[in-house]
Design an enzyme around this catalytic site. Structure first.
Site, PDB file in Angstrom:
ATOM      1  N   CYS A  60      49.876 -31.080  42.592  1.00  0.00           N
ATOM      2  CA  CYS A  60      50.683 -30.289  43.515  1.00  0.00           C
ATOM      3  C   CYS A  60      51.278 -31.162  44.623  1.00  0.00           C
ATOM      4  O   CYS A  60      50.539 -31.844  45.343  1.00  0.00           O
ATOM      5  CB  CYS A  60      49.833 -29.187  44.133  1.00  0.00           C
ATOM      6  SG  CYS A  60      50.640 -28.290  45.468  1.00  0.00           S
ATOM      7  N   TRP A 103      43.907 -21.820  39.622  1.00  0.00           N
ATOM      8  CA  TRP A 103      43.271 -23.122  39.819  1.00  0.00           C
ATOM      9  C   TRP A 103      41.772 -23.011  39.568  1.00  0.00           C
ATOM     10  O   TRP A 103      41.118 -22.111  40.090  1.00  0.00           O
ATOM     11  CB  TRP A 103      43.503 -23.637  41.223  1.00  0.00           C
ATOM     12  CG  TRP A 103      44.931 -23.894  41.595  1.00  0.00           C
ATOM     13  CD1 TRP A 103      45.685 -23.210  42.497  1.00  0.00           C
ATOM     14  CD2 TRP A 103      45.778 -24.938  41.092  1.00  0.00           C
ATOM     15  NE1 TRP A 103      46.946 -23.756  42.592  1.00  0.00           N
ATOM     16  CE2 TRP A 103      47.040 -24.823  41.744  1.00  0.00           C
ATOM     17  CE3 TRP A 103      45.611 -25.966  40.164  1.00  0.00           C
ATOM     18  CZ2 TRP A 103      48.102 -25.684  41.487  1.00  0.00           C
ATOM     19  CZ3 TRP A 103      46.671 -26.828  39.909  1.00  0.00           C
ATOM     20  CH2 TRP A 103      47.889 -26.687  40.568  1.00  0.00           C
ATOM     21  N   ARG A 108      49.047 -14.817  46.741  1.00  0.00           N
ATOM     22  CA  ARG A 108      48.897 -15.975  45.866  1.00  0.00           C
ATOM     23  C   ARG A 108      47.731 -16.843  46.332  1.00  0.00           C
ATOM     24  O   ARG A 108      47.380 -16.861  47.520  1.00  0.00           O
ATOM     25  CB  ARG A 108      50.183 -16.800  45.854  1.00  0.00           C
ATOM     26  CG  ARG A 108      51.376 -16.058  45.262  1.00  0.00           C
ATOM     27  CD  ARG A 108      51.358 -16.052  43.755  1.00  0.00           C
ATOM     28  NE  ARG A 108      52.327 -15.111  43.214  1.00  0.00           N
ATOM     29  CZ  ARG A 108      52.496 -14.891  41.918  1.00  0.00           C
ATOM     30  NH1 ARG A 108      51.758 -15.541  41.040  1.00  0.00           N
ATOM     31  NH2 ARG A 108      53.398 -14.025  41.492  1.00  0.00           N
ATOM     32  N   VAL A 109      47.165 -17.579  45.391  1.00  0.00           N
ATOM     33  CA  VAL A 109      46.059 -18.497  45.668  1.00  0.00           C
ATOM     34  C   VAL A 109      46.597 -19.915  45.543  1.00  0.00           C
ATOM     35  O   VAL A 109      46.934 -20.375  44.452  1.00  0.00           O
ATOM     36  CB  VAL A 109      44.889 -18.249  44.699  1.00  0.00           C
ATOM     37  CG1 VAL A 109      43.806 -19.306  44.881  1.00  0.00           C
ATOM     38  CG2 VAL A 109      44.329 -16.842  44.912  1.00  0.00           C
ATOM     39  N   VAL A 163      46.955 -24.195  46.762  1.00  0.00           N
ATOM     40  CA  VAL A 163      46.403 -25.427  47.317  1.00  0.00           C
ATOM     41  C   VAL A 163      47.480 -26.040  48.209  1.00  0.00           C
ATOM     42  O   VAL A 163      48.673 -25.795  47.994  1.00  0.00           O
ATOM     43  CB  VAL A 163      46.003 -26.424  46.204  1.00  0.00           C
ATOM     44  CG1 VAL A 163      44.740 -26.009  45.516  1.00  0.00           C
ATOM     45  CG2 VAL A 163      47.127 -26.626  45.190  1.00  0.00           C
ATOM     46  N   GLU A 205      48.082 -24.051  54.746  1.00  0.00           N
ATOM     47  CA  GLU A 205      49.453 -24.500  55.010  1.00  0.00           C
ATOM     48  C   GLU A 205      49.465 -26.024  55.078  1.00  0.00           C
ATOM     49  O   GLU A 205      48.936 -26.630  56.021  1.00  0.00           O
ATOM     50  CB  GLU A 205      49.959 -23.899  56.315  1.00  0.00           C
ATOM     51  CG  GLU A 205      51.292 -24.448  56.802  1.00  0.00           C
ATOM     52  CD  GLU A 205      52.361 -24.491  55.723  1.00  0.00           C
ATOM     53  OE1 GLU A 205      52.874 -25.588  55.459  1.00  0.00           O
ATOM     54  OE2 GLU A 205      52.663 -23.425  55.143  1.00  0.00           O
ATOM     55  N   SER A 206      50.059 -26.653  54.077  1.00  0.00           N
ATOM     56  CA  SER A 206      49.964 -28.103  53.942  1.00  0.00           C
ATOM     57  C   SER A 206      50.522 -28.847  55.145  1.00  0.00           C
ATOM     58  O   SER A 206      49.926 -29.829  55.607  1.00  0.00           O
ATOM     59  CB  SER A 206      50.689 -28.556  52.672  1.00  0.00           C
ATOM     60  OG  SER A 206      52.077 -28.285  52.741  1.00  0.00           O
ATOM     61  N   TYR A 236      61.995 -26.538  43.147  1.00  0.00           N
ATOM     62  CA  TYR A 236      61.390 -25.292  42.653  1.00  0.00           C
ATOM     63  C   TYR A 236      62.426 -24.188  42.513  1.00  0.00           C
ATOM     64  O   TYR A 236      62.350 -23.365  41.596  1.00  0.00           O
ATOM     65  CB  TYR A 236      60.254 -24.850  43.585  1.00  0.00           C
ATOM     66  CG  TYR A 236      58.991 -25.630  43.368  1.00  0.00           C
ATOM     67  CD1 TYR A 236      58.021 -25.190  42.481  1.00  0.00           C
ATOM     68  CD2 TYR A 236      58.770 -26.831  44.032  1.00  0.00           C
ATOM     69  CE1 TYR A 236      56.862 -25.915  42.259  1.00  0.00           C
ATOM     70  CE2 TYR A 236      57.617 -27.574  43.813  1.00  0.00           C
ATOM     71  CZ  TYR A 236      56.665 -27.105  42.927  1.00  0.00           C
ATOM     72  OH  TYR A 236      55.528 -27.836  42.694  1.00  0.00           O
TER      73      TYR A 236
END
Length: 318
Positions: A58, A91, A121-122, A124, A139-140, A186
């Site tokens: 990801c 995942w 949604r799940v 990473v 939140e990346s 995306y």
């Protein structure tokens, strides 16, 4: 292989693009708490208290993995990695890639442990607090900032991915990169109408053309050294030729076809501690095997050859 939780129960289901005329709209992160060094939040930075969950495939999780590596936080922030190919419950962990903090079998269990009736949604990455047993953040972009700023006492304080004098410009560039490139690939790949795909395609390559010109004027996007803006772009570039070019139909040009972008990608890849965060096998297996509506055969291509990750004596001229 995608799905979601509804009132804490798992359901299989892809993103609904009918309501948006075929355009993919990214889900907002649901957990947005902060770890701080000074105790100004409920989550105080402490060594080994927080656990980072990532997928090596990801790009959003990859940002956090790079920040952790550059800040040398391996000992302070332990890590668990999910399997590259999504299971029928999203995942998943395995005996080879276990959940080292909780022993769960699926990532969605972290979400329902935090919020039993969670709907959404799940995703990473996940930053987990082992002390209170809850998700701090998924939140990346904000996890990157926490790793950079809150854990200075436990890693390399000399590395600053978000220097104060450059923050305004970094934020501006980040927004452009996110809208047109990170999420742009995306919007191409997950579009469900020709018109939506073509709009996304044009916007993506207009952005890459613009970045190519930016890099003709300087080695990095902002300032004289790599900042979080560069690493946020890097995680898309590193996947582009192997996955997005074919799988997401982003096929006007490869990154290798842009002289400045190709040079820039290789330079970032060769920064100390970065290459081990790049796992092309995981990346290809995830995308080509986890999106059967795009690739029904689930065959993973053997190519392409990627110049940026060859040994220095084998790479082409830059």
């Amino acid at each position: 292989m995608s799905g979601y939780l509804e009132n804490g129960q798992w359901h299989e289901g892809w993103y609904d693009t009918q309501a948006t005329q075929g355009e993919f709209v990214r889900t907002e992160s649901a957990f947005r708490n902060w770890v701080t060094a000074d105790g100004s939040s409920s989550f105080l930075a402490e060594p080994a208290r927080y656990h980072l969950y990532v997928s090596l495939a990801c790009p959003w999780a990859h940002r956090t993995l790079i920040a952790r590596a550059l800040k040398r936080l391996d000992g302070a922030v332990p890590l668990s990695i999910v399997e590259p190919v999504m299971s029928d419950q999203g995942w998943a962990f395995s005996s080879a890639l276990p959940d080292r903090a909780n022993g769960f079998s699926h990532l969605h269990q972290l979400y329902t442990a935090t919020r039993p009736n969670y709907t959404g949604r799940v995703l990473v990455p996940v930053l987990w607090d082992t002390k209170t047993g809850v998700i701090v953040s998924n939140e990346s972009a904000e996890i990157v900032r926490m790793l950079n700023q809150a854990f200075g006492a436990y890693g390399d304080a000399g590395v600053d991915l978000y220097p104060a004098p450059l923050r305004g410009e970094i934020d501006r560039v980040n927004q452009f990169i996110y809208d047109d490139v990170n999420n742009g690939v995306y919007r191409c790949g997950f579009a469900s109408s020709q018109a939506a795909y073509e709009r996304a395609f044009v916007r993506l390559f207009d952005a890459l053309d613009r970045i190519e010109l930016m890099l003709a004027d300087g080695p990095y996007l902002v300032g004289a050294s790599a900042t979080e803006a560069d690493w946020r772009l890097f995680t898309t570039l590193v996947r582009f030729d192997a996955v997005y070019y074919s799988h997401f139909k982003c096929n006007r040009n490869r990154i290798e076809d842009f002289p400045h972008l190709a040079r820039y990608l290789r330079k970032l890849y060769l920064v100390a501690n970065v290459a081990p965060t790049v796992n092309i096998a995981h990346i290809k297996r995830h995308y080509f095997m986890s999106h059967p509506h795009i690739n029904p055969s689930r065959i993973v291509p053997l190519g392409p050859r990627l110049d940026f990750c060859k040994p220095a004596d084998q790479a082409g001229p830059r």
